[in-house]
Design a protein around this motif. Structure first.
Motif, PDB file in Angstrom:
ATOM      1  N   UNK A  70     -15.864 -53.008 -23.699  1.00  0.00           N
ATOM      2  CA  UNK A  70     -17.111 -53.745 -23.665  1.00  0.00           C
ATOM      3  C   UNK A  70     -18.286 -52.938 -24.230  1.00  0.00           C
ATOM      4  N   UNK A  71     -19.452 -53.463 -23.916  1.00  0.00           N
ATOM      5  CA  UNK A  71     -20.704 -52.864 -24.392  1.00  0.00           C
ATOM      6  C   UNK A  71     -21.611 -52.551 -23.213  1.00  0.00           C
ATOM      7  N   UNK A  72     -21.774 -51.260 -22.857  1.00  0.00           N
ATOM      8  CA  UNK A  72     -22.636 -50.901 -21.733  1.00  0.00           C
ATOM      9  C   UNK A  72     -24.081 -51.396 -21.862  1.00  0.00           C
ATOM     10  N   UNK A  73     -24.605 -51.486 -23.071  1.00  0.00           N
ATOM     11  CA  UNK A  73     -25.988 -51.941 -23.218  1.00  0.00           C
ATOM     12  C   UNK A  73     -26.140 -53.434 -22.949  1.00  0.00           C
ATOM     13  N   UNK A  74     -25.028 -54.178 -22.858  1.00  0.00           N
ATOM     14  CA  UNK A  74     -25.079 -55.578 -22.447  1.00  0.00           C
ATOM     15  C   UNK A  74     -25.335 -55.694 -20.946  1.00  0.00           C
ATOM     16  N   UNK A  75     -25.117 -54.605 -20.207  1.00  0.00           N
ATOM     17  CA  UNK A  75     -25.401 -54.529 -18.774  1.00  0.00           C
ATOM     18  C   UNK A  75     -26.198 -53.248 -18.504  1.00  0.00           C
ATOM     19  N   UNK A  76     -27.205 -53.035 -19.317  1.00  0.00           N
ATOM     20  CA  UNK A  76     -27.925 -51.761 -19.326  1.00  0.00           C
ATOM     21  C   UNK A  76     -28.547 -51.409 -17.980  1.00  0.00           C
ATOM     22  N   UNK A  77     -29.106 -52.365 -17.277  1.00  0.00           N
ATOM     23  CA  UNK A  77     -29.746 -52.075 -15.990  1.00  0.00           C
ATOM     24  C   UNK A  77     -28.768 -51.509 -14.973  1.00  0.00           C
ATOM     25  N   UNK A  78     -27.640 -52.179 -14.808  1.00  0.00           N
ATOM     26  CA  UNK A  78     -26.623 -51.700 -13.870  1.00  0.00           C
ATOM     27  C   UNK A  78     -26.020 -50.377 -14.334  1.00  0.00           C
ATOM     28  N   UNK A  79     -25.778 -50.257 -15.627  1.00  0.00           N
ATOM     29  CA  UNK A  79     -25.215 -49.006 -16.146  1.00  0.00           C
ATOM     30  C   UNK A  79     -26.184 -47.846 -15.946  1.00  0.00           C
ATOM     31  N   UNK A  80     -27.478 -48.086 -16.151  1.00  0.00           N
ATOM     32  CA  UNK A  80     -28.481 -47.036 -15.927  1.00  0.00           C
ATOM     33  C   UNK A  80     -28.502 -46.618 -14.462  1.00  0.00           C
ATOM     34  N   UNK A  81     -28.396 -47.596 -13.559  1.00  0.00           N
ATOM     35  CA  UNK A  81     -28.393 -47.277 -12.125  1.00  0.00           C
ATOM     36  C   UNK A  81     -27.163 -46.445 -11.753  1.00  0.00           C
ATOM     37  N   UNK A  82     -25.996 -46.787 -12.289  1.00  0.00           N
ATOM     38  CA  UNK A  82     -24.793 -46.014 -12.009  1.00  0.00           C
ATOM     39  C   UNK A  82     -24.896 -44.614 -12.615  1.00  0.00           C
ATOM     40  N   UNK A  83     -25.458 -44.517 -13.809  1.00  0.00           N
ATOM     41  CA  UNK A  83     -25.644 -43.206 -14.445  1.00  0.00           C
ATOM     42  C   UNK A  83     -26.601 -42.341 -13.624  1.00  0.00           C
ATOM     43  N   UNK A  84     -27.627 -42.935 -13.071  1.00  0.00           N
ATOM     44  CA  UNK A  84     -28.573 -42.203 -12.218  1.00  0.00           C
ATOM     45  C   UNK A  84     -27.853 -41.638 -10.995  1.00  0.00           C
ATOM     46  N   UNK A  85     -26.977 -42.420 -10.402  1.00  0.00           N
ATOM     47  CA  UNK A  85     -26.180 -41.964  -9.261  1.00  0.00           C
ATOM     48  C   UNK A  85     -25.302 -40.785  -9.683  1.00  0.00           C
ATOM     49  N   UNK A  86     -24.681 -40.895 -10.850  1.00  0.00           N
ATOM     50  CA  UNK A  86     -23.836 -39.801 -11.350  1.00  0.00           C
ATOM     51  C   UNK A  86     -24.659 -38.530 -11.535  1.00  0.00           C
ATOM     52  N   UNK A  87     -25.842 -38.653 -12.098  1.00  0.00           N
ATOM     53  CA  UNK A  87     -26.706 -37.479 -12.275  1.00  0.00           C
ATOM     54  C   UNK A  87     -27.091 -36.865 -10.932  1.00  0.00           C
ATOM     55  N   UNK A  88     -27.361 -37.707  -9.942  1.00  0.00           N
ATOM     56  CA  UNK A  88     -27.690 -37.199  -8.613  1.00  0.00           C
ATOM     57  C   UNK A  88     -26.520 -36.428  -8.009  1.00  0.00           C
ATOM     58  N   UNK A  89     -25.316 -36.748  -8.426  1.00  0.00           N
ATOM     59  CA  UNK A  89     -24.114 -36.046  -7.963  1.00  0.00           C
ATOM     60  C   UNK A  89     -23.812 -34.812  -8.815  1.00  0.00           C
ATOM     61  N   UNK A  90     -24.651 -34.542  -9.821  1.00  0.00           N
ATOM     62  CA  UNK A  90     -24.452 -33.381 -10.681  1.00  0.00           C
ATOM     63  C   UNK A  90     -23.483 -33.602 -11.831  1.00  0.00           C
TER      64      UNK A  90
END
Length: 175
Positions: A70-90
């Motif tokens: 698929x295309x992550x930018x088609x669900x950019x808001x949710x993908x950004x939120x999940x990426x933020x969680x990943x960054x918080x986990x290091x």
């Protein structure tokens, strides 16, 4: 968030052990795509960010999160939120997209901008069958670039990731 599936311990979607989320839905529908089942946005399953976070948290050996499709930018808001969680986990975050980096920059969509800011390495460009290769790491065709997003945004020019770059936790520029 609508996804096709996840892989808990991928070694082909970026460096190190990765939690890969294949989002459902893709407007590009590249001929020869290795994930054609992800094209139809009505297929797949709906999952919560909390469920994906819990699944990601089960593997303490992860180096990063990969958003693919698929295309992550088609669900950019949710993908950004999940990426933020990943960054918080290091963890570092790689995002695969059929769009070019320059197209994303000039879209001026707040959700696209958020996902771009939460991405450490962007693998950009459509899959092109005539450019198909098995010889380059972490991409399917020669036209696709591996872009170090924080450095590219800071320097206002594309900075490429190289396979010799050390595996490290990436930093995210402040927005």
């Amino acid at each position: 968030m609508r996804i096709a599936n996840t892989v808990n311990d991928s070694i082909v979607d970026g460096p190190g052990l990765r939690f890969t989320v294949f989002v459902q839905g893709c407007p590009h529908q590249c001929p020869g795509c290795h994930n054609p089942e992800t094209h139809d946005p009505s297929r797949g399953e709906t999952v919560t960010l909390e469920a994906l976070e819990a699944q990601m948290g089960k593997n303490p050996l992860l180096a990063g999160l990969t958003l693919s499709g698929g295309e992550p930018f088609a669900q950019a808001g949710d993908c950004a939120a999940l990426a933020r969680i990943a960054h918080q986990r290091g963890l570092n975050v790689w995002t695969y997209t059929g769009y070019l980096f320059e197209t994303i920059l000039h879209k001026h969509d707040p959700q696209w901008d958020a996902l771009l800011r939460e991405t450490d390495v962007l693998v950009d460009g459509p899959f092109l069958r005539k450019e198909k290769t098995y010889g380059l790491p972490f991409r399917g065709s020669r036209n696709q670039r591996l872009i170090r997003v924080p450095e590219s945004l800071a320097q206002d020019t594309v900075v490429l990731w190289e396979s010799t770059d050390p595996l490290k936790k990436f930093t995210v520029p402040e927005s």
